[in-house]
Each structure stands twice: as structure tokens, then as C-alpha cells.
Design a protein around this motif. Structure first.
Motif, PDB file in Angstrom:
ATOM      1  N   UNK A   8       0.783  -1.090  -0.025  1.00  0.00           N
ATOM      2  CA  UNK A   8       0.139   0.050   0.008  1.00  0.00           C
ATOM      3  C   UNK A   8       0.967   1.209   0.186  1.00  0.00           C
ATOM      4  N   UNK A   9       2.070   1.337   0.822  1.00  0.00           N
ATOM      5  CA  UNK A   9       2.723   2.464   0.868  1.00  0.00           C
ATOM      6  C   UNK A   9       3.492   2.741  -0.378  1.00  0.00           C
ATOM      7  N   UNK A  10       3.677   1.498  -1.283  1.00  0.00           N
ATOM      8  CA  UNK A  10       4.535   1.856  -2.606  1.00  0.00           C
ATOM      9  C   UNK A  10       3.530   2.542  -3.664  1.00  0.00           C
ATOM     10  N   UNK A  11       2.094   2.071  -3.400  1.00  0.00           N
ATOM     11  CA  UNK A  11       1.034   2.711  -4.462  1.00  0.00           C
ATOM     12  C   UNK A  11       0.726   3.710  -4.010  1.00  0.00           C
ATOM     13  N   UNK A  12       0.611   4.169  -2.781  1.00  0.00           N
ATOM     14  CA  UNK A  12      -0.203   5.419  -2.445  1.00  0.00           C
ATOM     15  C   UNK A  12       0.857   6.599  -2.296  1.00  0.00           C
ATOM     16  N   UNK A  13       2.107   6.376  -1.644  1.00  0.00           N
ATOM     17  CA  UNK A  13       3.146   7.308  -1.391  1.00  0.00           C
ATOM     18  C   UNK A  13       4.260   7.303  -2.427  1.00  0.00           C
ATOM     19  N   UNK A  14       4.375   6.358  -3.058  1.00  0.00           N
ATOM     20  CA  UNK A  14       5.214   6.214  -4.569  1.00  0.00           C
ATOM     21  C   UNK A  14       6.653   6.870  -4.207  1.00  0.00           C
ATOM     22  N   UNK A  15       7.300   6.419  -3.086  1.00  0.00           N
ATOM     23  CA  UNK A  15       8.379   7.033  -2.664  1.00  0.00           C
ATOM     24  C   UNK A  15       9.515   5.817  -3.291  1.00  0.00           C
ATOM     25  N   UNK A  16      10.239   6.384  -4.448  1.00  0.00           N
ATOM     26  CA  UNK A  16      11.213   5.387  -5.219  1.00  0.00           C
ATOM     27  C   UNK A  16      12.398   6.017  -5.768  1.00  0.00           C
TER      28      UNK A  16
END
Length: 312
Positions: free
Chosen positions: A12-20
Motif C-alpha cells: 500500500x505504501x508503494x502504491x499510495x506514497x510512491x517513494x521510489x
């Protein structure tokens, strides 16, 4: 080791925050041509990387990966071949960050073992539509690895294969180079101890796999990178013609064998001894020698995989 979120929370964090953060080895077979395309595709999918790195000098990759992780991304996207990804695996192992894979190399064994599409646009799509899974991490001595530890003729092949031949022929460059190395290669005797039982064999080539693919070809259909087991197998025997025949068969399309029907030794931990002592190629790096203890560490690495990946 940092405290880990649940895999669902991490997804969920990857999908919502997209900190990449994006790191691409531009010296890999396709990396220098695909860096800007990868960035464009990620931006089109809603990702705005905290930072991007186009790595022109592979010797700087460990330092750059450390810098990237200092930014505390939820997803570290790495583009390159299996050697680049192996370096990334060592940095990401046991940490609360998922590794996203852009398959830009020659054989892409690690990407294939994860069931990832080899098309760049489809691989990028996994980051927003896939899930976080935790997979096994191999350990050869104190050296983490993702895919394979190999011994014998392949070690010489890895040091002999020409970069221009890899660029021209892709994965076929390896068996073709093996044909030039094999006539002067001497067989060795290997002893593999698993669960108290000692297996002995004479061969020119021994592999111990954590992943499902070697040289871009499937080892066996029921091998998994997430089953808490390693698979040891030889190619050919002590006879050069047997190894030559297997090399040609694999180059023509690989094998599709079950573990029950092939010459495999499986286990969570293996002690490998050889006569004479041999160098070990561990995911493309020749740093260790036999005797060597090799283990599978369950759930040692978090990766971004397609929704259909079976996460055990």
C-alpha cells in the motif's frame, strides 16, 4: 536489521506514497539505451522518483546503492543484468525496502525466477499493479546471492566471454564461449553433504541454484525462488562430450524437467567440497573457494512481483 512492515502495508505504501529511487546500470547490455525510457514509463505511471542514477562506472554501484537507500524509499528500482541485481540484493537484504527489477541484462535469470515480464513497459507496470513478496536469499559462506553459485567450466566462461559477443548474441554467447573453453577443461570430483548424506560426482560443471533459471533457461519447472530449498545439479559428467551435448541442448531451448526426474540434490543447507579446490562464481562474482557451506535463508529479501506470484 530494520523493523519490517507487513507485506500488505508495504504494498500500500508503494502504491499510495510512491517513494521510489531509480538506479540503472547504463553499462549493462540494454541499460544505456533504456534509462530514459524507463524513467518516462515510471513517470507516466505516476512515479516521481526521489532521485535517479544513471551508473556509467559499475565500480561505483555499491556507493550509489548506499546513497539511494539513505533516501529511505519504499521501493528501490534497479535496472541492469544479473550482476547489477545481485549487488542490489546484498544492499536490500533484510531491510524494509522492496527491490523493483528492470530486466536489462543478457540472461535476466533473477527477473525470470520472479515471473517478471521482460518487456520494459510491462515490467514498470508491476510497480503499481503488483505486490510485495519476500523470497529466499542464498548465502555462500558470508556472501549473499539471489540466483546461483557455480563451479567448473562456467567460471572460466564468465571470465572469457566477450562483452561485444553478449551484446550481439545475448544469452547464446555463453554456450558458444563454453564450446571454446571445454576442450582444455579438466573434470573435478565434488562431494555435497546434505542432511547427513554425502553425494559424490565427477563433472566439469556443478551449479547450486536458489532461483529457477540459469543462462536464461529454466532448470526445472518445479524449482522456486521461494521454497526454502537449494537445488544442486551437474551438467554432463566427467566426459566432455556429455557436457557438450547438454550445453547444445540447453542452447537450443533448455530443459523442462521435474526435480523428481533429474539429477538433482536438494536441501536447505549444503556443504560442498571439491578435488581440487575450486573458485566459486556467486552471481557473477568470483570471490570464494571450496570447501563452502551454502544455505537458503527464508524470506531474506523483499521484491516487487506480479499479482500472480505464489508467495509462500
Amino acid at each position: 536489521m530494520s523493523e519490517l512492515r507487513t507485506k500488505a502495508e508495504h504494498t500500500r505504501a508503494i502504491r499510495d506514497l510512491r517513494r521510489v529511487v531509480l538506479v540503472v546500470n547504463t553499462r549493462s547490455r540494454r541499460g544505456r539505451h533504456r534509462y530514459f525510457e524507463a524513467l518516462r514509463l515510471m513517470q507516466a505511471d505516476g512515479f516521481r522518483p526521489l532521485r535517479t542514477y544513471a551508473v556509467m562506472d559499475p565500480s561505483r554501484l555499491p556507493q550509489i546503492l548506499d546513497e539511494a537507500l539513505d533516501l529511505q524509499p519504499d521501493l528501490l528500482v534497479v535496472g541492469g543484468g544479473d550482476g547489477t541485481l545481485s549487488s542490489a540484493v546484498k544492499h536490500v537484504a533484510h531491510r524494509d525496502v522492496a527491490l523493483g527489477v528492470l530486466p536489462l541484462g543478457t540472461t535476466n535469470n533473477f527477473a525470470r525466477s520472479l515471473g517478471l515480464p521482460l518487456d520494459l513497459a510491462m515490467a514498470v507496470r508491476v510497480f503499481s499493479r503488483g505486490k510485495v513478496a519476500d523470497i529466499d536469499l542464498g548465502m555462500a559462506g558470508d556472501q549473499p546471492f539471489a540466483n546461483l553459485a557455480s563451479f567448473g567450466v562456467s567460471v572460466e566462461v564468465a571470465g572469457t566471454v566477450r562483452p561485444w559477443l553478449k551484446r550481439m548474441l545475448g544469452r547464446a554467447a555463453y554456450p558458444l564461449t563454453a564450446l571454446t573453453v571445454l576442450p582444455r577443461h579438466e573434470p573435478f570430483r565434488a562431494y555435497i553433504t546434505v542432511d547427513g548424506r554425502r553425494h559424490e560426482l565427477l563433472t566439469h560443471q556443478l551449479n547450486i541454484a536458489n532461483g529457477r533459471y540459469h543462462g536464461g533457461w529454466q532448470i526445472a519447472r518445479d524449482i522456486s525462488i521461494d521454497n526454502r530449498r537449494l537445488v544442486a545439479y551437474q551438467l554432463g559428467s566427467g566426459k566432455r562430450l556429455r557436457l557438450l551435448a547438454e550445453t547444445l541442448v540447453r542452447a537450443a531451448g533448455g530443459r523442462w524437467r521435474s526435480l523428481a526426474g533429474g539429477p538433482f540434490v536438494t536441501g536447505t543447507e549444503m556443504l560442498l567440497e571439491t578435488e581440487p579446490p575450486l573458485a566459486a562464481d556467486v552471481d557473477g562474482e568470483v570471490l570464494l573457494r571450496t570447501p563452502l557451506t551454502i544455505k537458503a535463508i527464508p524470506n531474506g529479501l523483499r521484491v516487487m512481483v506480479p499479482p500472480g506470484f505464489i508467495d509462500t
